[in-house]
Design an enzyme around this catalytic site. Sequence first.
Site, short mmCIF file in Angstrom:
data_model
loop_
_atom_site.label_atom_id
_atom_site.label_comp_id
_atom_site.label_asym_id
_atom_site.label_seq_id
_atom_site.Cartn_x
_atom_site.Cartn_y
_atom_site.Cartn_z
CB CYS A 97 101.86 8.46 9.43
SG CYS A 97 100.11 8.04 9.17
CD GLU B 288 97.99 3.16 12.12
OE1 GLU B 288 98.69 4.03 12.67
OE2 GLU B 288 97.29 3.39 11.12
CB CYS C 103 98.22 1.19 8.39
SG CYS C 103 99.92 1.52 8.95
#
EC number: 5.1.1.7
Length: 276
Positions: free
Chosen positions: A74, A211, A220
């Site tokens: 991430c 997401e 993101c």
Amino acid sequence: MEILNFTKMQGTGNDFIVIEDLEGKYNDLGILAKKLCDRHYGIGADGILVVRKSSIADIQMIIMNADGSYASMCGNGIRCFAKYIYEKKYVLGENIKIETGDGVKIASICAYDGVFKGVTINMGKYNFNPISIPALSSVEIINKKLETNNKEYYITSLLMGVPHTIVFGKLDDYEVCEGKFIEHNCLFPQKTNVNFCEVVDKNMIKVKTWERGAGPTLACGTGSCAAVAAANRLGYTEGRVKVQVPGGILNIEIVEGEVLMEGPAEIAFKGEFLIS
């Protein structure tokens, strides 16, 4: 009852709960993530970041999405994680090696007199090989027509730590929730994140993201990197690109096939959570 200490953080609006588990006592992080991330009955977040010891890097980051699913990487999360580790002084110095599910990433801290100012993450290489994404295709998915939700989308898919699918066009032409139909398409056996991307010029794009495991988010990091990689592949942009997401701005640069991401990371608040 057990008291769990936490730190709530956000990077361009993508929010996370950071908890420490250096002894590895939490066995079911999926259940814990669902409880903590619930915005009505918990703290509320897009996911949790778990601090653990590493045998191959300075520290390990485990990411769990709000729905309890695991994420190997991430981009916004690792910036928050790097700030947390730096300010807690778990790692001395301004280059931190962080073990993730997508390998070891290098976080380069920008600091003045020991005060955190920002961080650049080497996100590694992108990969358009459908086997790696994974996607059920014998060829690279580059500007390929996909019919779903009674609509036609032209998609470009790649692996940027996690699977990403990019849809280029005017952002006003798409509702971000349309991403769920692409996420669950049978073309992607492990599902995919979906990024709607509008090219402003050679040096700027706008992105909004659905997401996998979290739904609509304000930003993101891996998706922004993937969008730049896809735009670069299609000749829409050059090597250094400013990415405008609903939660702010990220700066992405491609250098010799590797993606560098720079952006903010902030602490929102700290507290205690009672686990029954």
